[in-house]
Design an enzyme around this catalytic site. Sequence first.
Site, PDB file in Angstrom:
ATOM      1  N   ASP A  47      -5.241 -14.977 -58.624  1.00 50.53           N
ATOM      2  CA  ASP A  47      -5.286 -16.041 -57.627  1.00 50.53           C
ATOM      3  C   ASP A  47      -6.693 -16.634 -57.531  1.00 50.53           C
ATOM      4  O   ASP A  47      -7.668 -15.915 -57.295  1.00 50.53           O
ATOM      5  CB  ASP A  47      -4.851 -15.500 -56.269  1.00 50.53           C
ATOM      6  CG  ASP A  47      -4.667 -16.593 -55.240  1.00 50.53           C
ATOM      7  OD1 ASP A  47      -5.672 -16.992 -54.618  1.00 50.53           O
ATOM      8  OD2 ASP A  47      -3.532 -17.072 -55.065  1.00 50.53           O
ATOM      9  N   ARG A  48      -6.783 -17.940 -57.719  1.00 53.05           N
ATOM     10  CA  ARG A  48      -8.076 -18.620 -57.746  1.00 53.05           C
ATOM     11  C   ARG A  48      -8.743 -18.622 -56.381  1.00 53.05           C
ATOM     12  O   ARG A  48      -9.941 -18.371 -56.241  1.00 53.05           O
ATOM     13  CB  ARG A  48      -7.913 -20.081 -58.240  1.00 53.05           C
ATOM     14  CG  ARG A  48      -7.688 -20.232 -59.735  1.00 53.05           C
ATOM     15  CD  ARG A  48      -6.383 -19.639 -60.258  1.00 53.05           C
ATOM     16  NE  ARG A  48      -5.222 -20.208 -59.573  1.00 53.05           N
ATOM     17  CZ  ARG A  48      -4.018 -19.634 -59.526  1.00 53.05           C
ATOM     18  NH1 ARG A  48      -3.819 -18.436 -60.058  1.00 53.05           N
ATOM     19  NH2 ARG A  48      -3.002 -20.227 -58.911  1.00 53.05           N
ATOM     20  N   THR A  49      -7.960 -18.893 -55.341  1.00 52.60           N
ATOM     21  CA  THR A  49      -8.515 -18.942 -53.993  1.00 52.60           C
ATOM     22  C   THR A  49      -9.035 -17.572 -53.568  1.00 52.60           C
ATOM     23  O   THR A  49     -10.104 -17.462 -52.957  1.00 52.60           O
ATOM     24  CB  THR A  49      -7.460 -19.449 -52.994  1.00 52.60           C
ATOM     25  OG1 THR A  49      -7.231 -20.844 -53.237  1.00 52.60           O
ATOM     26  CG2 THR A  49      -7.931 -19.285 -51.560  1.00 52.60           C
ATOM     27  N   CYS A  83      -3.682 -27.355 -61.754  1.00 57.11           N
ATOM     28  CA  CYS A  83      -4.158 -26.495 -60.662  1.00 57.11           C
ATOM     29  C   CYS A  83      -5.503 -27.039 -60.220  1.00 57.11           C
ATOM     30  O   CYS A  83      -6.469 -27.017 -60.994  1.00 57.11           O
ATOM     31  CB  CYS A  83      -4.288 -25.043 -61.110  1.00 57.11           C
ATOM     32  SG  CYS A  83      -4.951 -23.967 -59.798  1.00 57.11           S
ATOM     33  N   ASN A  84      -5.565 -27.524 -58.987  1.00 57.41           N
ATOM     34  CA  ASN A  84      -6.813 -28.094 -58.478  1.00 57.41           C
ATOM     35  C   ASN A  84      -7.908 -27.039 -58.357  1.00 57.41           C
ATOM     36  O   ASN A  84      -9.034 -27.240 -58.802  1.00 57.41           O
ATOM     37  CB  ASN A  84      -6.567 -28.725 -57.102  1.00 57.41           C
ATOM     38  CG  ASN A  84      -5.721 -29.973 -57.160  1.00 57.41           C
ATOM     39  OD1 ASN A  84      -6.223 -31.080 -57.176  1.00 57.41           O
ATOM     40  ND2 ASN A  84      -4.408 -29.801 -57.184  1.00 57.41           N
ATOM     41  N   THR A  85      -7.574 -25.885 -57.771  1.00 58.79           N
ATOM     42  CA  THR A  85      -8.580 -24.858 -57.528  1.00 58.79           C
ATOM     43  C   THR A  85      -9.177 -24.336 -58.827  1.00 58.79           C
ATOM     44  O   THR A  85     -10.374 -24.038 -58.905  1.00 58.79           O
ATOM     45  CB  THR A  85      -7.984 -23.694 -56.712  1.00 58.79           C
ATOM     46  OG1 THR A  85      -7.280 -24.225 -55.581  1.00 58.79           O
ATOM     47  CG2 THR A  85      -9.075 -22.768 -56.211  1.00 58.79           C
ATOM     48  N   ALA A  86      -8.345 -24.245 -59.867  1.00 58.35           N
ATOM     49  CA  ALA A  86      -8.825 -23.744 -61.164  1.00 58.35           C
ATOM     50  C   ALA A  86      -9.849 -24.677 -61.798  1.00 58.35           C
ATOM     51  O   ALA A  86     -10.559 -24.269 -62.727  1.00 58.35           O
ATOM     52  CB  ALA A  86      -7.656 -23.526 -62.117  1.00 58.35           C
ATOM     53  N   CYS A 196      -3.643 -29.896 -53.875  1.00 58.33           N
ATOM     54  CA  CYS A 196      -3.134 -28.641 -54.434  1.00 58.33           C
ATOM     55  C   CYS A 196      -1.804 -28.990 -55.081  1.00 58.33           C
ATOM     56  O   CYS A 196      -1.032 -29.781 -54.519  1.00 58.33           O
ATOM     57  CB  CYS A 196      -2.950 -27.583 -53.343  1.00 58.33           C
ATOM     58  SG  CYS A 196      -2.131 -26.076 -53.950  1.00 58.33           S
TER      59      CYS A 196
END
Length: 236
Positions: A47-49, A83-86, A196
Amino acid sequence: MQVLGILGGMGPLATVKLFEMIVSMTDANNDQEHIHIIVDNNTKVPDRTSFLLDKNKENPNLLLIESAKRLEKAGVDLIVMPCNTAHYYYEEIKSYINIPFLNMIEETAIWIKENYPSLKKIGLLATDGTIKAGIYDEIFLKYDIEIITPSKDKQKYIYELIYNMKENKNQKSLDGIYSAMSEIENEGAEIFIAGCTEVSVALNTFKIEGEFVDPMKIISEKAIKLVGAKLKDKNN
């Protein structure tokens, strides 16, 4: 026509949605006129977050790099990552491959500047990790656009929506989402970014009202053009 690679699995539903968008937005009269797409639906990426909020958690970067290298080895000419966070790892991933890798955040900023040239503030609905890492802020600053995010009390509703989508749980109410959006509007945001990929999926699933920019749609259009396919006429 070139081969497109999707670095996916974050989450699987968002990966399917991007694939669907690309297929549905491609102007093709038969199977052979569609884009050859290779998908690495790597659901084992941590999980990136979780990592961005706690650096003691497992770092996703190694598996992201592995996926990108696997796509390159498979023969793709261009990579997109839903995936925005990635995108926190975008530059690192890019340094390990020798093929173009579209930056969804940058492409979104460019699109907004072209379509909303006078816009100065935009609301971001994203993961806690994306917000904490300033993934959008850093890029959008170059385009003179200020990112507005919900307060901690309101952000919890966005977090809940995102992880309900990931975990296939029922979203009982959208009241919290709309209260977060109202708060952002009161701070001057004119439109919203579905920051997201689970939010992108939720827009249609729950018919969320509001003026949204969808980075997945933007990256789909860009990828179609870059690999040499024809974008379907929006008026048809």
